[in-house]
Each structure stands twice: as C-alpha cells, then as structure tokens.
Design an enzyme around this catalytic site. Structure first.
Site, PDB file in Angstrom:
ATOM      1  CG  ASP A  60      50.139  41.134  40.742  1.00  0.00           C
ATOM      2  OD1 ASP A  60      49.654  42.226  41.090  1.00  0.00           O
ATOM      3  OD2 ASP A  60      49.451  40.197  40.305  1.00  0.00           O
TER       4      ASP A  60
ATOM      5  N   GLY B  91      41.531  46.313  42.330  1.00  0.00           N
ATOM      6  CA  GLY B  91      42.418  46.294  41.174  1.00  0.00           C
ATOM      7  C   GLY B  91      43.203  45.016  41.058  1.00  0.00           C
ATOM      8  CG  HIS B  92      43.197  41.727  39.676  1.00  0.00           C
ATOM      9  ND1 HIS B  92      43.746  40.929  40.659  1.00  0.00           N
ATOM     10  CD2 HIS B  92      41.857  41.486  39.690  1.00  0.00           C
ATOM     11  CE1 HIS B  92      42.787  40.231  41.243  1.00  0.00           C
ATOM     12  NE2 HIS B  92      41.628  40.568  40.687  1.00  0.00           N
TER      13      HIS B  92
ATOM     14  NE  ARG C  88      38.979  45.762  47.836  1.00  0.00           N
ATOM     15  CZ  ARG C  88      37.987  46.228  47.084  1.00  0.00           C
ATOM     16  NH1 ARG C  88      37.619  47.491  47.190  1.00  0.00           N
ATOM     17  NH2 ARG C  88      37.341  45.438  46.256  1.00  0.00           N
TER      18      ARG C  88
END
Length: 393
Positions: A167, A136-137, A96
């Site tokens: 991603d 998040g993803h 992060r």
C-alpha cells in the site's frame, strides 16, 4: 519561502491509505489538495479506532487538504467535477480500473477537457494483465509479488508484515514519483499523461537485491529466515535480552563483526563471520550471551563502539527517541479535539534544504470546503444552495 509544489491543484478521489498518503505528501510540499468525497465522507473516516466521530487513521494521512462532498453518479456532479478538472493539474484515482470510465470521467474524457491533466490511478494489479479487475488488499499484492513467501522465521510459516508495504511503498511512494515524473515531462511537452501505478508492481520492485541474489546464484530459492539479511546469520539478527526485550545486530561488514566480537571478548568468532556451517553455533552462543543483560544495559555496553547495534523499540518508545525527535518525524497532538486522546502523526520524511515540506496539522471535515470550491469555479450562492437541496453536494 514558497514550497516546490505551490500553484499545483490536486483532485484526490482516493480513500483509506495508498492514495491519501500520496496526496498528503504532495500537500506537505505545497500542492493544493481537494479531497473529493462521497457526501457522507470517504470510508476511511469510519475505521476504528475513532476519535469522536472520525477515524484516528484518517487523520494520519489526510492533513492539509480541503474537502468537497460530491455525488459523481449524478449528471450535475459529473459536470462539477469536469469544471474542477479544467483548472486542475493532477487527479488521483484509487477505484478499480473501469469505475471512472463507467462514470464517463476516465482519463480519455478528462484529457479532452484539460490536455495538461496528469491522471494517476492506483490499483492492486494495474490496468493490464489477467488480474486487472481482481479485488485485493496489501497482503494479496505482497503474496503475488513473492514478498510474503520470504517473510518469517526459519522453519516457520510465511509471516505477515507489521506495516502495509504494498500500500505505502508500492502504492503511495510510487504514485508520488510517477506524478513528479509526469510533471517534469509536462514541462517539456506541455501535455499531461496517465500514470498506471500497481501496488503489486511496486512491491515486486522492492525485491531487486533478492531477485539478483537468487537469479545470479545457482538457482536455489532463498530460504525463509535463512539468508544473510533474513535471520540465517549470527551477524545480522535479533536477540532477546534478560528483560524479554530485544536488540538487533546488523554487522554485515567484517569490521563491524570484528568490533562486536572483540567487545564481547569472543575474538575466536571473528573468522567465522560468514562461515555457513558455524552459523547455528554462533547464533546459539550469542543468544546465551545476550540473555545475561537487559536490553538497555546492552545498548549502554555498546554505546562507545562503532558497529550496527540498536534496540528494538516499541511505538511508545519510538515516539520519544531522541533521533526521531531531532528529525521532527512525529507530531503528537495532545488532547486532540478535546477527546482526551493524544494523536500521533508522522512528520515529513523528505528533508529539502531550501524548500522544506510543512506538516500542517489542519484537517477538513466532510465537505467543509464545498461551497468555497464551487464559488471558485463560478457557481453563484443561489446555485450552490440548489445543489445542496438536490443532494449533489
């Protein structure tokens, strides 16, 4: 023959998918990638399914790298990392936004050690904005980017993608592009820079055509499963066959649609190609026709026709397809590490005529290269032994 990125050193702090895939690409083209891991290994090593004691997923994005176990929370670990940075070209960070800053190892600190360092940080939402620090993803990034709302069938709910678009396309690919651009700039200025890559940004940028179609039209929002390229037209669709398998038709251009219709003997459909009122009728009619043969019978039927018609392949069919094999796009490692399992890894998707990438199937164990890396930056055997005793490496 030297590879285009030979001589470049990458310190890879990333985990799971986005960063590891990006650094794997750099490694395929000659960069020396040192994976800096927690002493127990990055979390991506422990995702199911496992091959012996390591995740099969880990192997697919971590070939051709060296591994160093290092505790960055301890002063000695920070000092080692700084020494590595002094001789490195690229750092890839996937924490992060403020994690490395809090450790005293953020970009502003590292560029004082090495002004030529290129620091690429991959985050969900970027280093600015109200969602800067949000967790998040892939699914979350696609949602905010407006992609998920567009996915799915007509009258159905939003659908999840079968691959991690944000991603990989939004994170991995744009990170590689950012790093290469920064390297090009460094050739001119002699200085590195910070690359701020947000997976949400990257996913949103993939909507270029969709946004243009929406904003350049009458303002009507795209209908899920109802546009030309999302299932609303007969000419660009997926059809079930007699055996329950599927084929795809992508006859956007008039000539391909005409060829398809003539081959089927339904010439009367040709002028209805993009006629909106007739699309439901056309789709229903073609669905019935497609149910008269198996998937492979249809593939053979259209094999001598110049139109955009392909079978929908499963993964086990894909890895055997002649086009995939001809492009060297899969590497099947039989009985991988004596596990009795065959591990399939993707090949190198970028084909260069003079300096092609190399998918070396070499995988480092946790901290396997720690000692040699320490020795390369001046640590003695005694010092290395003490670092191990102190739990630093």
């Amino acid at each position: 023959m030297s590879l285009p990125l030979e001589g470049l050193k990458v310190l890879d702090l990333s985990r799971y998918l986005p960063g590891p895939l990006a650094t794997q690409i750099l490694g395929d083209f000659g960069a020396e990638v040192i994976k800096i891991e927690d002493r127990k290994g990055e979390l991506g090593r422990y995702l199911e399914p496992m091959i012996k004691d390591t995740s099969a997923l880990f192997y697919t994005v971590n070939r051709n790298k060296r591994s160093m176990g290092l505790d960055l929370k301890k002063p000695e670990g920070k000092e080692i990392f700084k020494k590595l940075v002094a001789d490195a070209d690229i750092v890839v960070d996937q924490f992060r936004p403020d994690v490395m800053n809090k450790l005293g190892l953020g970009y502003e600190v590292l560029k004082e050690i090495n002004p030529r360092i290129i620091y690429c940080i991959i985050t969900g939402y970027g280093l600015t904005g109200p969602m800067r620090d949000a967790a998040g993803h892939d699914l979350n990034y696609l949602n905010i980017a407006g992609v998920t709302e567009l996915m799915g069938t007509k009258d159905g709910p939003p659908a999840m993608s079968g691959v991690q678009i944000a991603d990989t396309a939004g994170g991995s690919m744009y990170s590689v592009i950012a790093i290469l651009l920064a390297l090009a700039a460094r050739e001119k200025t002699g200085e590195g820079q910070l690359c701020d890559v947000a997976m949400m940004d990257g996913a949103l940028s993939l909507l270029s055509y969709t946004i243009g179609e929406w904003s350049g039209g009458d303002g009507t929002l795209p209908k899920r499963g109802g546009e030309m390229l999302t299932g609303g037209y007969a000419a660009y669709n997926i059809y079930e066959c007699k055996d329950g398998r599927h084929v795809s038709l992508a006859a956007v251009e008039d000539k391909f649609w005409a060829s398809f219709c003539r081959k089927l003997g339904v010439d009367e459909y040709i002028p209805l190609h993009i006629d909106i009122p007739h699309q439901e009728y056309l789709q229903d009619s073609i669905r019935k026709i497609m149910l008269s043969k198996t998937r492979d019978e249809w593939v053979e039927f259209f094999s001598d026709s110049d139109l955009c018609f392909t079978p929908v392949l499963s993964l086990d069919e894909m890895v055997k397809h002649p086009q995939v094999l001809a492009r060297d796009m899969v590497h099947t490692l039989t009985n991988f590490q004596g596990s009795g399992k065959d591990l399939v890894c993707t090949g190198v998707p970028i084909k260069l005529s003079e300096t092609p990438g190399e998918a070396k199937m070499v995988f480092a164990g946790i901290g396997e290269n720690t000692d040699e890396i320490l020795a390369s930056i001046g640590y003695s055997t005694a010092q290395i032994e003490q670092l191990h005793k102190d739990g630093i490496v």
